[in-house]
Design a protein around this motif. Sequence first.
Motif, PDB file in Angstrom:
ATOM      1  N   UNK A 201      21.302  25.183  49.257  1.00 21.76           N
ATOM      2  CA  UNK A 201      20.154  25.959  49.737  1.00 21.76           C
ATOM      3  C   UNK A 201      19.973  27.238  48.938  1.00 21.76           C
ATOM      4  N   UNK A 202      21.087  27.866  48.529  1.00 20.92           N
ATOM      5  CA  UNK A 202      20.999  29.120  47.783  1.00 20.92           C
ATOM      6  C   UNK A 202      20.330  28.948  46.424  1.00 20.92           C
ATOM      7  N   UNK A 203      20.447  27.750  45.847  1.00 21.80           N
ATOM      8  CA  UNK A 203      19.809  27.514  44.553  1.00 21.80           C
ATOM      9  C   UNK A 203      18.305  27.721  44.628  1.00 21.80           C
ATOM     10  N   UNK A 204      17.733  27.412  45.800  1.00 26.67           N
ATOM     11  CA  UNK A 204      16.297  27.600  45.992  1.00 26.67           C
ATOM     12  C   UNK A 204      15.999  28.907  46.715  1.00 26.67           C
ATOM     13  N   UNK A 205      16.894  29.316  47.630  1.00 30.12           N
ATOM     14  CA  UNK A 205      16.623  30.506  48.439  1.00 30.12           C
ATOM     15  C   UNK A 205      16.663  31.780  47.609  1.00 30.12           C
ATOM     16  N   UNK A 206      17.630  31.882  46.693  1.00 34.38           N
ATOM     17  CA  UNK A 206      17.765  33.122  45.910  1.00 34.38           C
ATOM     18  C   UNK A 206      16.517  33.401  45.076  1.00 34.38           C
ATOM     19  N   UNK A 207      16.049  32.456  44.240  1.00 36.93           N
ATOM     20  CA  UNK A 207      14.819  32.763  43.488  1.00 36.93           C
ATOM     21  C   UNK A 207      13.602  32.948  44.385  1.00 36.93           C
ATOM     22  N   UNK A 208      13.564  32.192  45.510  1.00 42.69           N
ATOM     23  CA  UNK A 208      12.417  32.350  46.415  1.00 42.69           C
ATOM     24  C   UNK A 208      12.357  33.761  46.987  1.00 42.69           C
ATOM     25  N   UNK A 209      13.476  34.249  47.528  1.00 37.45           N
ATOM     26  CA  UNK A 209      13.483  35.577  48.124  1.00 37.45           C
ATOM     27  C   UNK A 209      13.214  36.660  47.078  1.00 37.45           C
ATOM     28  N   UNK A 210      13.797  36.507  45.891  1.00 31.87           N
ATOM     29  CA  UNK A 210      13.584  37.516  44.849  1.00 31.87           C
ATOM     30  C   UNK A 210      12.132  37.532  44.383  1.00 31.87           C
ATOM     31  N   UNK A 211      11.579  36.352  44.103  1.00 31.19           N
ATOM     32  CA  UNK A 211      10.196  36.296  43.644  1.00 31.19           C
ATOM     33  C   UNK A 211       9.220  36.737  44.734  1.00 31.19           C
TER      34      UNK A 211
END
Length: 333
Positions: A201-211
């Motif tokens: 989940x972090x692979x998608x969550x990290x860029x999503x939250x940052x962007x």
Amino acid sequence: MEILFLLVGLIFVAFGLLALAAEVRTRRGACEVRGEVVGFSTVEGGASGGRYFHPVAQYAGLDGVTRYIEGSVGSSSPLESVGDAVTVLARPDDPESAAIKSSLSYILGVVIVLMGFASCTVFFAIFRISTFSVAGAVVVMSCGAWKLHGIIRDKPLPLAAWRDYKARILRSRIFTDATKGQIPWADPAALQTAVAKQKTANRFAIPFFLLAGVGLVLFGGHLRKQTEFFLERAVPAAGVVVDVVANDSGDTTTYAPVVAFEHQGRTYRFKDSVGSNPPSHRMGEAVRVLYDPGRPSDARIDRGRWNKVIPILIAISGGMFCALGIWLACRRF
């Protein structure tokens, strides 16, 4: 109803302050001792029946007795790893009272308080004092008070029982070598599955939250510049609500006022960008309008010091998204 923003905001502020106060009381007068995470306990709970993992750390108390402390904060994926060093706050006057030192409690408390302040800010930005709005607020608060009174009457909870319940929920549980068998240890397979799911989940969550966070911060800054530019050129005028338009968004319906005003003998109309349920304005209600004399179609209802609130709230939301993304990235790497 607008009053719900205030009630929910006050509840969030109260819970956030209680969490901060509980953390301050826990740290006051406590001594720091070294501990080590030796495993995790699992708790089934929540409306969805999810599984939550709490860290279990082993430490030597101030009296020399080896104890095990179960963290009060759990998550769907372990926040620590076995073997991690932690600091345990032990009380000299009560060996059975301790807590794992963590900044997470402060962060959660501050975030809850900020969410409460944001909800209260929305209330003060959209609420207008009128006979209808005040009557609606009184009805909502009366119904809420009556419902709460019924719950208390049907299930009375003495003060001592309430304190005991709060202690069970907020305080960490302490075990010794003789009682550590009572710890609901997490199944290793379930633990590994939760960690694997979180990494995926972090692979998608990290860029999503940052962007998303950067986008919201930039968007909030853009709106702020637009708002300041508009307010520098805007002039006031007397307006009147001529219609109330429904805005449907999924399961929620809000109502925005349509305001008419005059400029150089010509009548202009605009729909306000802020909607609410029930409507915050009534047909025929007089309102103060700000508009650009160079472009009279660019107008809005004058809300005084609250005119700049929306860009600030958007930017704050973006900052929280960025902080969450950075925190997840630090945990991963």
